[in-house]
Motif scaffolding. Structure first.
Motif, PDB file in Angstrom:
ATOM      1  N   GLY A  13       0.827  -1.202   0.000  1.00 18.26           N
ATOM      2  CA  GLY A  13       0.000   0.000   0.000  1.00 18.26           C
ATOM      3  C   GLY A  13       0.856   1.246   0.000  1.00 18.26           C
ATOM      4  N   ASN A  14       0.211   2.389  -0.195  1.00 16.87           N
ATOM      5  CA  ASN A  14       0.972   3.629  -0.180  1.00 16.87           C
ATOM      6  C   ASN A  14       0.522   4.585   0.920  1.00 16.87           C
ATOM      7  OD1 ASN A  14      -1.439   4.403  -1.280  1.00 16.87           O
ATOM      8  ND2 ASN A  14      -0.624   5.041  -3.250  1.00 16.87           N
ATOM      9  N   GLN A  15      -0.515   4.218   1.678  1.00 16.29           N
ATOM     10  CA  GLN A  15      -1.015   5.072   2.757  1.00 16.29           C
ATOM     11  C   GLN A  15      -0.086   4.979   3.968  1.00 16.29           C
ATOM     12  OE1 GLN A  15      -3.846   7.230   2.928  1.00 16.29           O
ATOM     13  NE2 GLN A  15      -2.603   7.798   4.677  1.00 16.29           N
ATOM     14  N   VAL A  16       0.526   6.110   4.339  1.00 13.59           N
ATOM     15  CA  VAL A  16       1.390   6.132   5.514  1.00 13.59           C
ATOM     16  C   VAL A  16       0.525   6.388   6.745  1.00 13.59           C
ATOM     17  CG1 VAL A  16       3.306   7.311   6.657  1.00 13.59           C
ATOM     18  CG2 VAL A  16       3.392   6.887   4.188  1.00 13.59           C
ATOM     19  N   MET A  17       0.707   5.555   7.760  1.00 15.08           N
ATOM     20  CA  MET A  17      -0.110   5.620   8.976  1.00 15.08           C
ATOM     21  C   MET A  17       0.806   5.721  10.188  1.00 15.08           C
ATOM     22  SD  MET A  17      -2.587   2.446   7.905  1.00 15.08           S
ATOM     23  CE  MET A  17      -1.222   1.379   7.488  1.00 15.08           C
ATOM     24  N   LYS A  18       0.320   6.374  11.228  1.00 15.19           N
ATOM     25  CA  LYS A  18       1.071   6.491  12.474  1.00 15.19           C
ATOM     26  C   LYS A  18       0.522   5.480  13.475  1.00 15.19           C
ATOM     27  CE  LYS A  18       2.482   9.792  16.005  1.00 15.19           C
ATOM     28  NZ  LYS A  18       2.387  11.196  16.456  1.00 15.19           N
ATOM     29  N   ILE A  19       1.421   4.756  14.151  1.00 19.10           N
ATOM     30  CA  ILE A  19       0.988   3.818  15.194  1.00 19.10           C
ATOM     31  C   ILE A  19       0.607   4.626  16.428  1.00 19.10           C
ATOM     32  CG2 ILE A  19       1.690   1.957  16.741  1.00 19.10           C
ATOM     33  CD1 ILE A  19       3.549   0.970  14.518  1.00 19.10           C
ATOM     34  N   ILE A  20      -0.639   4.438  16.887  1.00 22.65           N
ATOM     35  CA  ILE A  20      -1.104   5.189  18.055  1.00 22.65           C
ATOM     36  C   ILE A  20      -1.333   4.304  19.280  1.00 22.65           C
ATOM     37  CG2 ILE A  20      -2.106   7.045  16.675  1.00 22.65           C
ATOM     38  CD1 ILE A  20      -4.890   5.753  17.298  1.00 22.65           C
ATOM     39  N   GLY A  21      -1.252   2.984  19.107  1.00 23.04           N
ATOM     40  CA  GLY A  21      -1.453   2.109  20.262  1.00 23.04           C
ATOM     41  C   GLY A  21      -1.466   0.650  19.863  1.00 23.04           C
ATOM     42  N   PHE A  22      -1.665  -0.182  20.883  1.00 23.30           N
ATOM     43  CA  PHE A  22      -1.645  -1.632  20.696  1.00 23.30           C
ATOM     44  C   PHE A  22      -2.770  -2.280  21.485  1.00 23.30           C
ATOM     45  CE2 PHE A  22       2.662  -0.076  20.232  1.00 23.30           C
ATOM     46  CZ  PHE A  22       3.056  -0.671  19.052  1.00 23.30           C
ATOM     47  N   GLU A  23      -3.265  -3.401  20.995  1.00 23.90           N
ATOM     48  CA  GLU A  23      -4.231  -4.236  21.710  1.00 23.90           C
ATOM     49  C   GLU A  23      -3.685  -5.658  21.687  1.00 23.90           C
ATOM     50  OE1 GLU A  23      -8.042  -3.633  19.804  1.00 23.90           O
ATOM     51  OE2 GLU A  23      -8.477  -1.936  21.114  1.00 23.90           O
ATOM     52  N   PRO A  24      -2.779  -5.992  22.606  1.00 28.40           N
ATOM     53  CA  PRO A  24      -2.083  -7.292  22.567  1.00 28.40           C
ATOM     54  C   PRO A  24      -3.005  -8.506  22.610  1.00 28.40           C
ATOM     55  CG  PRO A  24      -1.153  -5.836  24.239  1.00 28.40           C
ATOM     56  CD  PRO A  24      -2.368  -5.163  23.706  1.00 28.40           C
ATOM     57  N   GLU A  25      -4.232  -8.334  23.095  1.00 26.42           N
ATOM     58  CA  GLU A  25      -5.131  -9.483  23.206  1.00 26.42           C
ATOM     59  C   GLU A  25      -5.799  -9.845  21.879  1.00 26.42           C
ATOM     60  OE1 GLU A  25      -7.463  -5.786  24.520  1.00 26.42           O
ATOM     61  OE2 GLU A  25      -5.434  -6.539  24.696  1.00 26.42           O
ATOM     62  N   PHE A  26      -5.606  -9.047  20.841  1.00 25.68           N
ATOM     63  CA  PHE A  26      -6.227  -9.317  19.548  1.00 25.68           C
ATOM     64  C   PHE A  26      -5.182  -9.670  18.500  1.00 25.68           C
ATOM     65  CE2 PHE A  26      -9.216  -6.368  21.610  1.00 25.68           C
ATOM     66  CZ  PHE A  26     -10.355  -7.153  21.596  1.00 25.68           C
ATOM     67  N   ILE A  27      -5.608 -10.415  17.467  1.00 23.19           N
ATOM     68  CA  ILE A  27      -4.706 -10.752  16.354  1.00 23.19           C
ATOM     69  C   ILE A  27      -4.338  -9.479  15.598  1.00 23.19           C
ATOM     70  CG2 ILE A  27      -4.543 -11.957  14.139  1.00 23.19           C
ATOM     71  CD1 ILE A  27      -6.248 -14.186  15.390  1.00 23.19           C
ATOM     72  N   GLU A  28      -5.352  -8.654  15.283  1.00 20.83           N
ATOM     73  CA  GLU A  28      -5.087  -7.357  14.648  1.00 20.83           C
ATOM     74  C   GLU A  28      -4.817  -6.370  15.780  1.00 20.83           C
ATOM     75  OE1 GLU A  28      -8.476  -6.700  12.086  1.00 20.83           O
ATOM     76  OE2 GLU A  28      -7.422  -7.639  10.421  1.00 20.83           O
ATOM     77  N   ASN A  29      -3.564  -6.345  16.235  1.00 23.41           N
ATOM     78  CA  ASN A  29      -3.247  -5.694  17.511  1.00 23.41           C
ATOM     79  C   ASN A  29      -2.583  -4.334  17.383  1.00 23.41           C
ATOM     80  OD1 ASN A  29      -0.851  -6.714  16.526  1.00 23.41           O
ATOM     81  ND2 ASN A  29      -0.083  -7.349  18.493  1.00 23.41           N
ATOM     82  N   ILE A  30      -2.308  -3.875  16.172  1.00 23.32           N
ATOM     83  CA  ILE A  30      -1.647  -2.574  16.002  1.00 23.32           C
ATOM     84  C   ILE A  30      -2.695  -1.566  15.542  1.00 23.32           C
ATOM     85  CG2 ILE A  30       0.117  -1.282  14.750  1.00 23.32           C
ATOM     86  CD1 ILE A  30       1.699  -3.904  14.569  1.00 23.32           C
ATOM     87  N   ILE A  31      -2.842  -0.494  16.317  1.00 20.59           N
ATOM     88  CA  ILE A  31      -3.828   0.540  16.004  1.00 20.59           C
ATOM     89  C   ILE A  31      -3.110   1.694  15.316  1.00 20.59           C
ATOM     90  CG2 ILE A  31      -5.620   2.066  16.927  1.00 20.59           C
ATOM     91  CD1 ILE A  31      -5.582   0.216  19.440  1.00 20.59           C
ATOM     92  N   THR A  32      -3.604   2.051  14.144  1.00 21.10           N
ATOM     93  CA  THR A  32      -2.974   3.120  13.361  1.00 21.10           C
ATOM     94  C   THR A  32      -3.983   4.232  13.098  1.00 21.10           C
ATOM     95  OG1 THR A  32      -3.560   2.129  11.238  1.00 21.10           O
ATOM     96  CG2 THR A  32      -1.445   1.475  12.208  1.00 21.10           C
TER      97      THR A  32
END
Length: 56
Positions: A13-32
């Motif tokens: 992809g070409n969309q640049v996103m900033k990591i704003i947090g994490f949810e370690p209990e989920f598979i999709e755990n990186i919040i952007t």
């Protein structure tokens, strides 16, 4: 391992996103967050394997 505040994008992809947090209990755990073409702030969740560091 990614860190809060880093800029990432999806491997093909070409969309640049900033990591704003994490949810370690989920598979999709990186919040952007990013701003779309209309200036709307969008939040997304991804698996670590879907993301690469963005070239700044």
């Amino acid at each position: 391992m990614f860190k809060k505040g880093q800029y990432v994008q999806q491997e093909f992809g070409n969309q640049v996103m900033k990591i704003i947090g994490f949810e370690p209990e989920f598979i999709e755990n990186i919040i952007t967050q990013w701003e779309d073409e209309e200036g709307t702030i969008v939040t997304g969740k991804f698996m670590e394997s879907q993301l690469v560091l963005a070239e700044q």
